[in-house]
Design a protein around this motif. Structure first.
Motif, PDB file in Angstrom:
ATOM      1  N   GLN A   1       0.842  -1.207   0.000  1.00 62.69           N
ATOM      2  CA  GLN A   1       0.000   0.000   0.000  1.00 62.69           C
ATOM      3  C   GLN A   1       0.877   1.257   0.000  1.00 62.69           C
ATOM      4  N   PHE A   2       2.126   1.097   0.457  1.00 66.80           N
ATOM      5  CA  PHE A   2       2.998   2.263   0.624  1.00 66.80           C
ATOM      6  C   PHE A   2       4.018   2.417  -0.503  1.00 66.80           C
ATOM      7  N   ILE A   3       4.443   1.304  -1.076  1.00 66.52           N
ATOM      8  CA  ILE A   3       5.441   1.359  -2.159  1.00 66.52           C
ATOM      9  C   ILE A   3       5.163   0.162  -3.066  1.00 66.52           C
ATOM     10  N   THR A   4       5.390   0.330  -4.356  1.00 66.72           N
ATOM     11  CA  THR A   4       5.000  -0.784  -5.246  1.00 66.72           C
ATOM     12  C   THR A   4       6.119  -1.815  -5.372  1.00 66.72           C
ATOM     13  N   PRO A   5       5.716  -3.063  -5.611  1.00 69.32           N
ATOM     14  CA  PRO A   5       6.709  -4.109  -5.889  1.00 69.32           C
ATOM     15  C   PRO A   5       7.533  -3.776  -7.132  1.00 69.32           C
ATOM     16  N   VAL A   6       6.972  -2.986  -8.041  1.00 69.73           N
ATOM     17  CA  VAL A   6       7.706  -2.612  -9.264  1.00 69.73           C
ATOM     18  C   VAL A   6       8.983  -1.854  -8.891  1.00 69.73           C
ATOM     19  N   THR A   7       8.846  -0.884  -7.985  1.00 76.96           N
ATOM     20  CA  THR A   7      10.013  -0.105  -7.549  1.00 76.96           C
ATOM     21  C   THR A   7      11.049  -1.026  -6.912  1.00 76.96           C
ATOM     22  N   MET A   8      10.580  -1.905  -6.023  1.00 75.84           N
ATOM     23  CA  MET A   8      11.521  -2.758  -5.291  1.00 75.84           C
ATOM     24  C   MET A   8      12.173  -3.793  -6.211  1.00 75.84           C
ATOM     25  N   GLN A   9      11.434  -4.258  -7.210  1.00 79.36           N
ATOM     26  CA  GLN A   9      12.017  -5.202  -8.181  1.00 79.36           C
ATOM     27  C   GLN A   9      13.118  -4.509  -8.998  1.00 79.36           C
ATOM     28  N   ALA A  10      12.814  -3.284  -9.429  1.00 77.08           N
ATOM     29  CA  ALA A  10      13.797  -2.558 -10.246  1.00 77.08           C
ATOM     30  C   ALA A  10      15.074  -2.312  -9.449  1.00 77.08           C
ATOM     31  N   LEU A  11      14.934  -1.958  -8.175  1.00 73.90           N
ATOM     32  CA  LEU A  11      16.114  -1.640  -7.363  1.00 73.90           C
ATOM     33  C   LEU A  11      16.908  -2.879  -6.963  1.00 73.90           C
ATOM     34  N   SER A  12      16.181  -4.002  -6.748  1.00 71.59           N
ATOM     35  CA  SER A  12      16.873  -5.219  -6.306  1.00 71.59           C
ATOM     36  C   SER A  12      17.255  -6.102  -7.493  1.00 71.59           C
ATOM     37  N   THR A  13      16.722  -5.771  -8.649  1.00 74.23           N
ATOM     38  CA  THR A  13      16.885  -6.561  -9.892  1.00 74.23           C
ATOM     39  C   THR A  13      16.455  -8.014  -9.717  1.00 74.23           C
ATOM     40  N   ARG A  14      15.491  -8.261  -8.853  1.00 78.12           N
ATOM     41  CA  ARG A  14      14.923  -9.607  -8.671  1.00 78.12           C
ATOM     42  C   ARG A  14      13.424  -9.485  -8.488  1.00 78.12           C
ATOM     43  N   PRO A  15      12.686 -10.484  -8.951  1.00 78.24           N
ATOM     44  CA  PRO A  15      11.238 -10.430  -8.717  1.00 78.24           C
ATOM     45  C   PRO A  15      10.941 -10.370  -7.218  1.00 78.24           C
ATOM     46  N   VAL A  16       9.940  -9.609  -6.871  1.00 73.57           N
ATOM     47  CA  VAL A  16       9.543  -9.463  -5.457  1.00 73.57           C
ATOM     48  C   VAL A  16       8.541 -10.572  -5.118  1.00 73.57           C
ATOM     49  N   TYR A  17       8.640 -11.084  -3.889  1.00 71.17           N
ATOM     50  CA  TYR A  17       7.656 -12.088  -3.435  1.00 71.17           C
ATOM     51  C   TYR A  17       6.736 -11.428  -2.408  1.00 71.17           C
ATOM     52  N   ASP A  18       5.454 -11.724  -2.539  1.00 73.81           N
ATOM     53  CA  ASP A  18       4.524 -11.164  -1.550  1.00 73.81           C
ATOM     54  C   ASP A  18       3.427 -12.134  -1.139  1.00 73.81           C
ATOM     55  N   SER A  19       3.537 -13.401  -1.625  1.00 73.90           N
ATOM     56  CA  SER A  19       2.474 -14.339  -1.264  1.00 73.90           C
ATOM     57  C   SER A  19       3.050 -15.723  -0.980  1.00 73.90           C
ATOM     58  N   GLN A  20       2.517 -16.375   0.042  1.00 76.21           N
ATOM     59  CA  GLN A  20       2.960 -17.743   0.349  1.00 76.21           C
ATOM     60  C   GLN A  20       2.419 -18.737  -0.684  1.00 76.21           C
ATOM     61  N   TRP A  21       1.520 -18.262  -1.525  1.00 81.62           N
ATOM     62  CA  TRP A  21       0.930 -19.151  -2.544  1.00 81.62           C
ATOM     63  C   TRP A  21       1.574 -18.913  -3.915  1.00 81.62           C
ATOM     64  N   ASP A  22       2.745 -18.264  -3.924  1.00 78.66           N
ATOM     65  CA  ASP A  22       3.404 -17.921  -5.190  1.00 78.66           C
ATOM     66  C   ASP A  22       3.809 -19.192  -5.936  1.00 78.66           C
ATOM     67  N   ALA A  23       3.234 -19.392  -7.101  1.00 80.88           N
ATOM     68  CA  ALA A  23       3.449 -20.646  -7.834  1.00 80.88           C
ATOM     69  C   ALA A  23       4.732 -20.637  -8.668  1.00 80.88           C
ATOM     70  N   ARG A  24       5.501 -19.502  -8.608  1.00 79.68           N
ATOM     71  CA  ARG A  24       6.735 -19.463  -9.411  1.00 79.68           C
ATOM     72  C   ARG A  24       7.766 -20.461  -8.899  1.00 79.68           C
ATOM     73  N   GLU A  25       7.725 -20.750  -7.595  1.00 73.01           N
ATOM     74  CA  GLU A  25       8.683 -21.712  -7.044  1.00 73.01           C
ATOM     75  C   GLU A  25       8.244 -23.122  -7.423  1.00 73.01           C
ATOM     76  N   ARG A  26       9.176 -23.953  -7.909  1.00 69.84           N
ATOM     77  CA  ARG A  26       8.844 -25.295  -8.398  1.00 69.84           C
ATOM     78  C   ARG A  26       8.110 -26.140  -7.361  1.00 69.84           C
ATOM     79  N   ASN A  27       8.622 -26.063  -6.124  1.00 72.93           N
ATOM     80  CA  ASN A  27       7.993 -26.878  -5.070  1.00 72.93           C
ATOM     81  C   ASN A  27       6.850 -26.132  -4.378  1.00 72.93           C
TER      82      ASN A  27
END
Ligand code: CTP
Length: 404
Positions: A45-71
């Motif tokens: 609500q305060f800062i977007t994941p887009v900003t944090m992804q750009a600065l860290s150069t890695r996708p941001v995680y925000d959910s325990q149900w994120d299906a990007r992880e293989r397991n």
């Protein structure tokens, strides 16, 4: 590159201080760390994941149900790789959550599921002053510390809500200083270190005096390094324009006599005394109570000098130093024949370790080169930043103390 090779999970929770987390992320990357950002729903609500992804150069995680992880287990995968989880900002609500071991979002789940002995948890609280001083928050804070969480302090000042007080998140540069300190080996834990630093100022009259070009940077760097190494540090500083290293107790003095009084007192309970100050050898015999006027009536005033006490030699001659309870380190600022002068000075001041450097080449600079002289000979610490050299010197002192 203080954090070179470190992998930091940077957790963001809900709070206006999220805007500072962007700067923290950038600074971590600049210091050589890799950063994995994990955000709570409130943080987004305060800062977007887009900003944090750009600065860290890695996708941001925000959910325990994120299906990007293989397991499908981001809470396990992301926490296992980390050298530390840093939660900045950490809200009052998130502290309460950590305390109870709740795990209903990815970040709290990761904190609970992390291998507690391998992945330290560091939190930078950020909240309104009433929330901060509330007994519930203070109770949570104490219990989190007892559970092994490394809780950083909070800043004091204007708050986003318009109130003023404790509870602001530390500024990004303060946070980075705390984090690099966290990773330094605790080589001096249990030690009390007293350091003199900077020039002294010897007054001639109320508006004039004699001083020298010492900037105090080396002494301040040693104070920081000793604190990072776990020591309790008192820094006796002559007139310098330098910020106090975090966690260091600073005592400002002006003249050699002021510095002498403070050093002799502080050294009584110290286990290490490091004299980096460029103490004036002489002071005007009498300080004029009024400004000396140039009224054209006679010859230029003549100054008469008296010698100042040699602080280092006196502390090194104290009974505690003689018994081995106080380890004294001297510095020598020379302009030539460094090894010869440093060796002679070590014997003259009766200190186990004397650190030589070429004064004119280092005054005011951010780097230096040191020559360590002890009873066994000389060791060179080649040119590097003063902080790097200070950390090496701390390690050399610790090694000598442990070999006794
Ligand atoms: N020192 C001190 N008190 C003084 C003079 C020096 O504590 N009155 C300490 C310095 O902090 C440093 C060491 O002694 O650790 C050597 O300082 P330096 O100025 O290089 O040596 P001096 O003793 O002044 O000798 P010289 O000026 O002849 O080189």
């Amino acid at each position: 590159m203080d954090l070179h090779g470190k992998h930091i999970v940077l957790g963001l929770t809900g709070g206006i201080a999220c805007y500072k987390a962007a700067e923290v992320c950038r600074a971590l990357v600049k210091q050589g760390a890799t950063v994995q950002v994990v955000m709570t729903e409130a943080a987004a609500q305060f800062i977007t994941p887009v900003t944090m992804q750009a600065l860290s150069t890695r996708p941001v995680y925000d959910s325990q149900w994120d299906a990007r992880e293989r397991n499908n287990m981001p809470h396990i995968n992301l926490s296992r790789e980390a050298d530390a989880i840093l939660i900045a900002p950490c809200s009052a609500d998130f502290m309460a959550k950590l305390l109870h071991g709740r795990a209903d979002d990815l970040l709290s789940l990761m904190c609970l599921a992390r291998p507690i002995d391998k992945v330290p948890l560091i939190i930078a609280p950020a909240m309104n002053r009433e929330m901060w001083s509330h007994p519930a928050t203070q109770r949570n804070l104490a219990q989190l510390r007892a559970d092994g969480t490394h809780v950083l302090g909070v800043g004091n000042g204007d708050q986003a809500c318009g109130e003023t007080g404790d509870g602001r998140m530390l500024e990004p540069d303060e946070l980075l200083e705390e984090l690099s300190a966290f990773f330094q080996p605790k080589l001096l834990s249990g030690h009390k270190v007293v350091i003199t630093a900077g020039p002294t100022f010897e007054a001639i009259d109320p508006v004039r005096g004699i001083s020298n070009l010492s900037s105090g940077k080396m002494g301040f760097a040693i104070a920081r390094a000793a604190h990072e190494a776990g020591a309790e540090v008192s820094l006796i500083a002559g007139p310098v324009a330098l910020p106090t290293p975090r966690g260091v107790r600073r005592f400002d003095v002006k003249s050699a006599l002021n510095m002498h009084a403070a050093a002799v007192e502080y050294a009584q309970t110290a286990s290490i005394f490091i004299a980096t100050a460029a103490v004036a050898d002489w002071r005007p015999a009498a300080e004029s109570p009024h400004k000396i006027k140039k009224d054209g009536s006679g010859p230029a005033p003549e100054l008469v000098f008296v010698e100042n006490p040699d602080i280092l030699a006196e502390v090194a001659a104290s009974p505690r130093a003689a018994e081995g309870a106080l380890f004294c380190v001297g510095f020598a600022a020379e302009s030539h024949d460094l090894l010869m002068h440093a060796t002679a000075k070590r014997l003259r001041k009766s200190v186990p370790l004397l650190v030589g450097n070429l004064g004119p080449a280092t005054f005011g600079q951010d780097d230096n080169a040191l020559l360590l002289v002890d009873a066994n000979g000389a060791t060179e610490l080649p040119r590097n930043s003063k902080l790097h050299l200070a950390r090496q010197l701390v390690a050399e002192i610790a090694r000598r103390l442990n070999s006794h």
